[in-house]
Design a protein around this motif. Structure first.
Motif, PDB file in Angstrom:
ATOM      1  N   CYS A  65      -0.589   5.114   1.562  1.00 61.01           N
ATOM      2  CA  CYS A  65      -0.587   5.750   0.235  1.00 61.01           C
ATOM      3  C   CYS A  65       0.106   7.109   0.284  1.00 61.01           C
ATOM      4  CB  CYS A  65      -2.014   5.904  -0.290  1.00 61.01           C
ATOM      5  SG  CYS A  65      -2.807   4.353  -0.744  1.00 61.01           S
ATOM      6  N   THR A 229      -7.584   0.806  -2.517  1.00 63.63           N
ATOM      7  CA  THR A 229      -7.192   0.381  -1.174  1.00 63.63           C
ATOM      8  C   THR A 229      -8.293   0.659  -0.161  1.00 63.63           C
ATOM      9  OG1 THR A 229      -4.904   0.905  -1.741  1.00 63.63           O
ATOM     10  CG2 THR A 229      -5.389   0.560   0.578  1.00 63.63           C
ATOM     11  N   SER A 288       5.522   1.648   7.141  1.00 63.86           N
ATOM     12  CA  SER A 288       5.297   2.098   5.762  1.00 63.86           C
ATOM     13  C   SER A 288       6.537   2.797   5.223  1.00 63.86           C
ATOM     14  CB  SER A 288       4.084   3.044   5.713  1.00 63.86           C
ATOM     15  OG  SER A 288       2.911   2.405   6.154  1.00 63.86           O
ATOM     16  N   ALA A 374       0.028  -1.570   1.859  1.00 64.74           N
ATOM     17  CA  ALA A 374      -1.213  -1.129   1.216  1.00 64.74           C
ATOM     18  C   ALA A 374      -2.140  -2.297   0.905  1.00 64.74           C
ATOM     19  CB  ALA A 374      -0.921  -0.329  -0.055  1.00 64.74           C
TER      20      ALA A 374
END
Length: 509
Positions: A65, A229, A288, A374
């Motif tokens: 995130c 999440t 990510s 995520a």
């Protein structure tokens, strides 16, 4: 990425080395007696909760995130997001700490029911755990700052925190025996280490200009996404900890069970931390970032190379734990209050852990396939399935096999977890093992077979030779056999990879 992996792996090696020294000193000083078992439970309980609220769930939800906000909305917005999350984290941990202090006797009674029959051990465990529990508050803040630093490509400070913890605990062990209640002094060292770790990561974040400033959180789009999440991640991490709680509960019913599991755990955590966790720590922010930048092929490439390196480095530990566990325990811990019987009991547990070592070190890399997008819900479901199987096996195996049965169940649960993650990720296309990965597996398998044969054939002659030495017999046998085995394994793997044309270098994308 390899530079970061080697940096984190090297610091983790130093961390595990200092942890090794810490455990050797503790075993020599306390053995597996009353104070040792009370202290080990007091150390384990806040660490169980740390994994639920901190390293496991929080990192899985927070790092992707934060990386997404940083990549798409910039450093300033990422800073606001971090500060709001910090406020939520701090508030929750204060509540948990207060409740734990109030209900600590009940908590200890639930998690170590075997201690209730020994009032002195039970009372000491409650006291020590109340002292160690504030460690949880500080270490969860360390986890937040470590995730933020990792997302900015800074890994050193976070990787140094366990080293600082070990050095602090070693210092307290050194002075503890001079006090009437050494367990209390040793427990104070755990909480003090949490304070020092927080100061280390906070200082690094401050110098980089990303230190959080907790503010009342607003339910912005980013915070809502994080909370959605985090929920499945907490459940998934709690599931894993349920299995570990089961270890503590059942082991407390076995004479010396907690000590046997703990000493074996310290050894098998060496490759798990140096290789598995280090690989996952670096791989998650890397995948990510690459996925957020629209480069899924580069993310898959990074994952395959990381898994290949993980397999190559972990295999010799796996073989050693399966073939020479008794020599390992004797060489490392047999001194002071730690007896030959303690070594034999812990060796059986270590061999059982060896059955699942490869799965355990690969799980973090497999999880990155989901966490980089995520997705914490899928790992949660997989974790709960694996944990249910794990706990059922513990109940079946602990009576006939004792503490080793608990470790065997842990190994089986790890393989179930990894297998399900692998199947789901490959079906989605978020994990695509390539030819070089399979070639690496083939080379490592051949080298592992040769190493196992060597260990079996060479152990008796080496032990017999070292028995004639005036001192350090077990240590000399272990070091000599390990060095010879490492040379043999390394030569076969290197030759095999060269012959197969395998290069684990990352391609520039």
């Amino acid at each position: 990425m390899y530079k970061n992996l080697l940096s984190v792996g090297g610091l983790t090696l130093l961390s595990r080395g200092t942890g090794f020294l810490r455990d050797v000193l503790f075993a020599a000083a306390f053995g597996s007696g009353l104070i040792a078992e009370a202290y080990l439970v007091a150390f384990r309980l806040p660490n169980h909760f740390r994994t639920i609220f901190g390293e496991g769930a929080f990192s899985a939800a927070y790092v992707p995130c934060y990386a997404q906000v940083l990549e798409s909305q910039g450093k300033e917005e990422a800073g606001r997001f971090c500060s709001q999350v910090a406020a939520l984290l701090l508030t929750s941990q204060i509540v948990v700490l207060i409740l734990a202090w109030i209900y600590m006797p009940t908590l200890v009674d639930w998690l170590a029911p075997g201690f209730r029959d020994d009032p002195e051990k039970f009372s000491l465990t409650v006291t020590l755990t109340r002292i160690t529990f504030p460690y949880l508050l500080f270490i969860t803040l360390v986890t937040l700052q470590s995730g933020t630093l990792n997302a900015h490509g800074r890994f050193v400070a976070a990787a140094c925190t366990p080293i600082l913890m070990n050095l602090t605990m070693i210092a307290t062990f050194a002075i503890a025996m001079h006090f009437s209640n050494p367990g209390v002094v040793a427990a104070l060292g755990i909480t003090l280490s949490g304070v020092l770790q927080y100061l280390l990561t906070a200082g690094a974040a401050y110098r980089l200009g990303i230190l959080e400033s907790p503010t009342w959180p607003k339910l912005t789009k980013n915070v809502r996404h994080f909370l959605l999440t985090l929920g499945p991640a907490v459940i998934g991490s709690a599931g894993v900890q349920i299995a570990l709680f089961a270890d503590t509960i059942i082991a407390s019913l076995l004479p010396g069970g907690i000590a046997s599991i703990t000493y074996a755990d310290r050894l098998y955590q060496l490759p798990v931390g140096i290789i598995g966790i280090a690989a996952g720590t670096v791989l998650l922010p890397e995948m990510s970032r690459l996925r957020a930048a629209g480069k899924p092929e580069a993310a898959l490439h990074a994952q395959n190379r990381t898994m290949a390196l993980t397999i190559a480095l972990s295999a010799p530990f796996c073989i050693a734990f399966l073939t020479i566990p008794d020599l390992i325990m004797r060489g490392v811990f047999l001194r002071g209050a730690f007896t030959s019987a303690d070594a034999a009991a812990s060796a059986r547990v270590l061999a059982a852990y060896g059955l699942g070592l490869m799965a355990i070190v690969l799980i973090r890399s497999a999880l990155a396939s989901f966490q980089a997008e995520a997705d914490t819900k899928t790992p949660m479901i997989v974790s709960l399935i694996a944990v249910a199987s794990n706990v059922c096996l513990k109940l079946v195996l602990f009576e006939p096999l004792g503490a080793a049965g608990l470790a065997t169940a842990t190994a089986a649960g790890a393989w179930i977890n990894l297998t399900l993650l692998f199947l789901l990720a490959t079906r989605r296309g978020t994990m695509q093992p390539d030819r070089l990965l399979w070639k690496t597996v083939a080379c490592v398998s051949a080298a592992s077979l040769a190493l196992a044969l060597f260990a079996r054939l060479a152990m008796e002659p080496v032990v017999a030779w070292s028995a004639g030495l005036p001192f350090l017999r077990n240590e000399t046998a272990l070091i000599g056999l390990s060095l010879a085995g490492a040379l043999l394994y390394g030569a076969i793997v290197f030759a095999g990879l060269r012959f197969a044309g395998v290069s684990l270098k990352l391609r520039r994308r």
